[in-house]
Design a protein around this motif. Structure first.
Motif, PDB file in Angstrom:
ATOM      1  N   LYS A 336      -1.360  -2.399  13.846  1.00 46.70           N
ATOM      2  CA  LYS A 336       0.043  -2.636  13.491  1.00 46.70           C
ATOM      3  C   LYS A 336       0.140  -3.643  12.338  1.00 46.70           C
ATOM      4  O   LYS A 336       0.873  -3.438  11.367  1.00 46.70           O
ATOM      5  CB  LYS A 336       0.812  -3.150  14.713  1.00 46.70           C
ATOM      6  CG  LYS A 336       2.305  -3.318  14.479  1.00 46.70           C
ATOM      7  CD  LYS A 336       3.033  -3.729  15.742  1.00 46.70           C
ATOM      8  CE  LYS A 336       2.969  -5.246  15.913  1.00 46.70           C
ATOM      9  NZ  LYS A 336       3.778  -5.710  17.060  1.00 46.70           N
ATOM     10  N   TYR A 337      -0.629  -4.724  12.435  1.00 42.52           N
ATOM     11  CA  TYR A 337      -0.587  -5.748  11.389  1.00 42.52           C
ATOM     12  C   TYR A 337      -1.323  -5.297  10.122  1.00 42.52           C
ATOM     13  O   TYR A 337      -0.984  -5.724   9.014  1.00 42.52           O
ATOM     14  CB  TYR A 337      -1.144  -7.069  11.920  1.00 42.52           C
ATOM     15  CG  TYR A 337      -0.128  -7.788  12.787  1.00 42.52           C
ATOM     16  CD1 TYR A 337       0.878  -8.552  12.210  1.00 42.52           C
ATOM     17  CD2 TYR A 337      -0.170  -7.669  14.177  1.00 42.52           C
ATOM     18  CE1 TYR A 337       1.817  -9.198  12.998  1.00 42.52           C
ATOM     19  CE2 TYR A 337       0.773  -8.313  14.969  1.00 42.52           C
ATOM     20  CZ  TYR A 337       1.763  -9.073  14.383  1.00 42.52           C
ATOM     21  OH  TYR A 337       2.701  -9.709  15.160  1.00 42.52           O
ATOM     22  N   CYS A 338      -2.332  -4.433  10.295  1.00 42.91           N
ATOM     23  CA  CYS A 338      -2.997  -3.825   9.130  1.00 42.91           C
ATOM     24  C   CYS A 338      -2.000  -3.018   8.310  1.00 42.91           C
ATOM     25  O   CYS A 338      -2.000  -3.063   7.075  1.00 42.91           O
ATOM     26  CB  CYS A 338      -4.103  -2.885   9.596  1.00 42.91           C
ATOM     27  SG  CYS A 338      -5.721  -3.631   9.567  1.00 42.91           S
ATOM     28  N   LYS A 339      -1.165  -2.291   9.029  1.00 44.89           N
ATOM     29  CA  LYS A 339      -0.159  -1.451   8.380  1.00 44.89           C
ATOM     30  C   LYS A 339       0.806  -2.306   7.548  1.00 44.89           C
ATOM     31  O   LYS A 339       1.176  -1.946   6.435  1.00 44.89           O
ATOM     32  CB  LYS A 339       0.612  -0.661   9.446  1.00 44.89           C
ATOM     33  CG  LYS A 339       1.562   0.383   8.883  1.00 44.89           C
ATOM     34  CD  LYS A 339       2.217   1.177  10.005  1.00 44.89           C
ATOM     35  CE  LYS A 339       3.168   2.211   9.431  1.00 44.89           C
ATOM     36  NZ  LYS A 339       3.835   2.999  10.503  1.00 44.89           N
ATOM     37  N   VAL A 340       1.185  -3.462   8.105  1.00 46.08           N
ATOM     38  CA  VAL A 340       2.073  -4.387   7.393  1.00 46.08           C
ATOM     39  C   VAL A 340       1.391  -4.890   6.119  1.00 46.08           C
ATOM     40  O   VAL A 340       1.991  -4.922   5.040  1.00 46.08           O
ATOM     41  CB  VAL A 340       2.464  -5.589   8.296  1.00 46.08           C
ATOM     42  CG1 VAL A 340       3.256  -6.617   7.495  1.00 46.08           C
ATOM     43  CG2 VAL A 340       3.265  -5.116   9.499  1.00 46.08           C
ATOM     44  N   ALA A 341       0.116  -5.285   6.258  1.00 49.38           N
ATOM     45  CA  ALA A 341      -0.646  -5.805   5.111  1.00 49.38           C
ATOM     46  C   ALA A 341      -0.761  -4.747   4.010  1.00 49.38           C
ATOM     47  O   ALA A 341      -0.594  -5.053   2.820  1.00 49.38           O
ATOM     48  CB  ALA A 341      -2.032  -6.260   5.556  1.00 49.38           C
ATOM     49  N   LEU A 342      -1.036  -3.499   4.406  1.00 49.25           N
ATOM     50  CA  LEU A 342      -1.187  -2.419   3.430  1.00 49.25           C
ATOM     51  C   LEU A 342       0.143  -2.125   2.737  1.00 49.25           C
ATOM     52  O   LEU A 342       0.187  -1.918   1.519  1.00 49.25           O
ATOM     53  CB  LEU A 342      -1.718  -1.161   4.122  1.00 49.25           C
ATOM     54  CG  LEU A 342      -2.080   0.016   3.219  1.00 49.25           C
ATOM     55  CD1 LEU A 342      -3.128  -0.386   2.179  1.00 49.25           C
ATOM     56  CD2 LEU A 342      -2.589   1.192   4.049  1.00 49.25           C
ATOM     57  N   ALA A 343       1.231  -2.126   3.511  1.00 51.79           N
ATOM     58  CA  ALA A 343       2.555  -1.860   2.942  1.00 51.79           C
ATOM     59  C   ALA A 343       2.931  -2.933   1.914  1.00 51.79           C
ATOM     60  O   ALA A 343       3.461  -2.629   0.837  1.00 51.79           O
ATOM     61  CB  ALA A 343       3.602  -1.807   4.056  1.00 51.79           C
ATOM     62  N   LEU A 344       2.641  -4.184   2.244  1.00 50.97           N
ATOM     63  CA  LEU A 344       2.928  -5.289   1.315  1.00 50.97           C
ATOM     64  C   LEU A 344       2.129  -5.139   0.020  1.00 50.97           C
ATOM     65  O   LEU A 344       2.647  -5.349  -1.074  1.00 50.97           O
ATOM     66  CB  LEU A 344       2.585  -6.633   1.960  1.00 50.97           C
ATOM     67  CG  LEU A 344       3.616  -7.239   2.906  1.00 50.97           C
ATOM     68  CD1 LEU A 344       3.047  -8.482   3.570  1.00 50.97           C
ATOM     69  CD2 LEU A 344       4.896  -7.585   2.161  1.00 50.97           C
ATOM     70  N   ALA A 345       0.852  -4.775   0.165  1.00 47.92           N
ATOM     71  CA  ALA A 345      -0.024  -4.627  -1.004  1.00 47.92           C
ATOM     72  C   ALA A 345       0.461  -3.497  -1.911  1.00 47.92           C
ATOM     73  O   ALA A 345       0.490  -3.644  -3.139  1.00 47.92           O
ATOM     74  CB  ALA A 345      -1.456  -4.365  -0.551  1.00 47.92           C
ATOM     75  N   ILE A 346       0.843  -2.382  -1.311  1.00 51.64           N
ATOM     76  CA  ILE A 346       1.319  -1.231  -2.090  1.00 51.64           C
ATOM     77  C   ILE A 346       2.647  -1.561  -2.770  1.00 51.64           C
ATOM     78  O   ILE A 346       2.864  -1.253  -3.939  1.00 51.64           O
ATOM     79  CB  ILE A 346       1.445   0.019  -1.197  1.00 51.64           C
ATOM     80  CG1 ILE A 346       0.046   0.475  -0.748  1.00 51.64           C
ATOM     81  CG2 ILE A 346       2.175   1.144  -1.922  1.00 51.64           C
ATOM     82  CD1 ILE A 346       0.045   1.537   0.326  1.00 51.64           C
ATOM     83  N   LYS A 347       3.530  -2.253  -2.032  1.00 49.04           N
ATOM     84  CA  LYS A 347       4.833  -2.635  -2.592  1.00 49.04           C
ATOM     85  C   LYS A 347       4.679  -3.538  -3.809  1.00 49.04           C
ATOM     86  O   LYS A 347       5.367  -3.384  -4.820  1.00 49.04           O
ATOM     87  CB  LYS A 347       5.659  -3.350  -1.514  1.00 49.04           C
ATOM     88  CG  LYS A 347       7.051  -3.754  -1.975  1.00 49.04           C
ATOM     89  CD  LYS A 347       7.764  -4.539  -0.892  1.00 49.04           C
ATOM     90  CE  LYS A 347       9.095  -5.089  -1.412  1.00 49.04           C
ATOM     91  NZ  LYS A 347       9.757  -5.965  -0.416  1.00 49.04           N
ATOM     92  N   SER A 348       3.750  -4.499  -3.711  1.00 42.94           N
ATOM     93  CA  SER A 348       3.550  -5.447  -4.825  1.00 42.94           C
ATOM     94  C   SER A 348       2.571  -4.913  -5.870  1.00 42.94           C
ATOM     95  O   SER A 348       2.268  -5.592  -6.849  1.00 42.94           O
ATOM     96  CB  SER A 348       3.046  -6.789  -4.289  1.00 42.94           C
ATOM     97  OG  SER A 348       1.793  -6.641  -3.653  1.00 42.94           O
ATOM     98  N   LYS A 349       2.041  -3.688  -5.633  1.00 36.09           N
ATOM     99  CA  LYS A 349       1.065  -3.058  -6.541  1.00 36.09           C
ATOM    100  C   LYS A 349      -0.153  -3.957  -6.767  1.00 36.09           C
ATOM    101  O   LYS A 349      -0.697  -4.032  -7.867  1.00 36.09           O
ATOM    102  CB  LYS A 349       1.721  -2.704  -7.874  1.00 36.09           C
ATOM    103  CG  LYS A 349       2.843  -1.675  -7.740  1.00 36.09           C
ATOM    104  CD  LYS A 349       3.469  -1.355  -9.069  1.00 36.09           C
ATOM    105  CE  LYS A 349       4.591  -0.335  -8.912  1.00 36.09           C
ATOM    106  NZ  LYS A 349       5.281  -0.032 -10.187  1.00 36.09           N
TER     107      LYS A 349
END
Length: 430
Positions: A336-349
């Motif tokens: 669940k927290y991995c998903k958050v980390a990945l989403a943040l990384a993709i959002k900030s490119k």
């Protein structure tokens, strides 16, 4: 931003006023003489300059300003503008302006401003976190500051190169350059006490990272000895340095006390990033003590304070949370927290953070003995790291892939071990 000779200035001003050569000459001189002056073919007397300045409505000083004087004035002004752009975070504008200044400095041999521009490029690349470029910029600036015998800026270059090496975890290199800066302090060249403290705290941190607690505490005490008005930020910095040193030598209770006091001061200051950092360091203490629940608690606190941000602290918090859940074998929460980390990384490119998030997914699958899935994520990691040009990390990933293939395919295991070792050899690590 044109740099003009006397003749070029007169011609430009005449054209702007739509005056003919004859009109400018008036009954004072001939049109042919004006033409010669405009082509820098003849000299002018002071009286004639006074006449021309009145006709063209400019000062005599403006007309007499040489190309060298103009280049100095223009570059001084542009450097000031570029510094304003940097402070506003307009890094592309600043960089574009600095490249213009550098060309003028080269043409007119302005050594000091050439050095300042390279220093500013270093500042821009620090903000961009492009540390390879930073060192090149600062070393070039350093060369010209030394030629110009500018002690204060020589000090600043050594200090900032040291800080860059700290960011890259090259602590021996950091200490060498910080030591050069300290030599300038010993010579009494730098009087600003805040700069002294900045240097000593970086030396203390570097020695701590090299497990030399005696040297680290020596520099912490030097900070304490500086006679200056105490303030909250100074006290927080001191407490954090002491806490980190105590943590390094295994004095966990002393470390917790220092972190606790720093935390109280940070809360008074409402310094969210500072508080989050302290929580992360406290989580490190509990990790060393083997108390995973406390690791999770303080990592979660750090994340909760900073979760609206996309900075390093947020990603670091998420990584620690995931690691703690893996340790507790709560793999669903970890994902669940991995998903958050990945989403943040993709959002900030942010490709680097995307790699870190994917690496955490691989770690989860590895802990679940799902080696095939772990390998798939490592392949994605390798592609990103290859794009980023981080050879050392790529070598580490190949070795890890070799380990994961050990129970799946001996051929693949050897292939990736060979790839990793080859990269290490190229880097002269082995």
């Amino acid at each position: 931003m044109d740099i003009l000779s006397l003749g070029e200035k007169i011609k430009k001003l005449r054209k702007e006023k739509n005056m003919t050569l004859k009109e400018l000459a008036g009954d004072r001189i001939t049109a042919a003489q004006i033409s010669h002056i405009e082509r820098d073919k003849s000299h002018t007397s002071h009286e004639l300059l006074d006449y021309l300045s009145q006709k063209l409505e400019v000062s005599v000083d403006y007309l007499l300003e040489t190309k060298e004087m103009q280049s100095r004035r223009i570059t001084d002004n542009l450097i000031l503008q570029s510094e304003i752009h940097i402070k506003r975070g307009e890094l592309e504008k600043a960089e574009e302006l600095i490249n213009e200044i550098l060309n003028i400095c080269k043409n007119y041999n302005l050594i000091d401003n050439y050095a300042k521009c390279n220093f500013l490029l270093g500042t821009i690349n620090i903000k961009k976190e492009d540390y390879n470029l930073v060192v090149g910029n600062l070393e070039k600036a350093l060369y010209y500051f030394i030629k110009d015998n500018d002690k204060e800026n020589i000090f600043r270059c050594y200090l900032n190169i040291g800080k860059v090496y700290i960011q890259e975890a090259f602590f021996k290199g950091a200490i060498t350059h910080l030591g050069f800066a300290e030599d300038l302090l010993t010579e009494g060249q730098i009087g600003d006490m805040d700069i002294h403290k900045d240097l000593y705290s970086n030396l203390a941190y570097s020695y701590m990272k090299l497990n030399d607690s005696e040297k680290s505490l020596y520099y912490i005490n030097k900070i304490s000895d500086i006679e200056m008005q105490n303030n909250i930020k100074d006290e927080i910095d001191m407490l954090l340095l002491k806490a980190n040193n105590f943590l390094k030598v295994g004095k966990y209770d002393d470390s917790k006390e220092c972190f606790k006091r720093a935390l109280e001061l940070l809360e008074e200051e409402e310094n969210k990033s500072g508080i989050a950092n302290v929580y992360l360091r406290i989580s490190d203490i509990y990790k060393n003590l083997g108390n995973i629940d406390k690791v999770l608690e303080y990592s979660q606190k750090a994340y909760d304070i900073n979760k609206n941000s996309e900075d390093k602290i947020t990603i670091k918090s998420l990584s620690k949370i995931v690691d703690a859940y893996i340790e507790n074998k709560d793999f669903e929460e970890a994902k669940k927290y991995c998903k958050v980390a990945l989403a943040l990384a993709i959002k900030s490119k942010n490709k680097c953070n995307e790699y870190k998030a994917l690496k955490l997914y691989s770690k989860i699958h590895k802990a679940q003995n799902e080696n095939t899935s772990a390998i798939e994520y490592l392949y994605k990691c390798a592609n990103i790291v290859s794009e980023l040009g981080d050879t050392k990390t790529l070598a580490e990933l190949y070795i890890e892939l070799g380990e994961l293939y050990s129970n799946i395919s001996k051929e693949k295991e050897l292939e990736y071990y060979h790839k990793g070792v080859a990269l290490y050899k190229n880097l002269e690590i082995i």
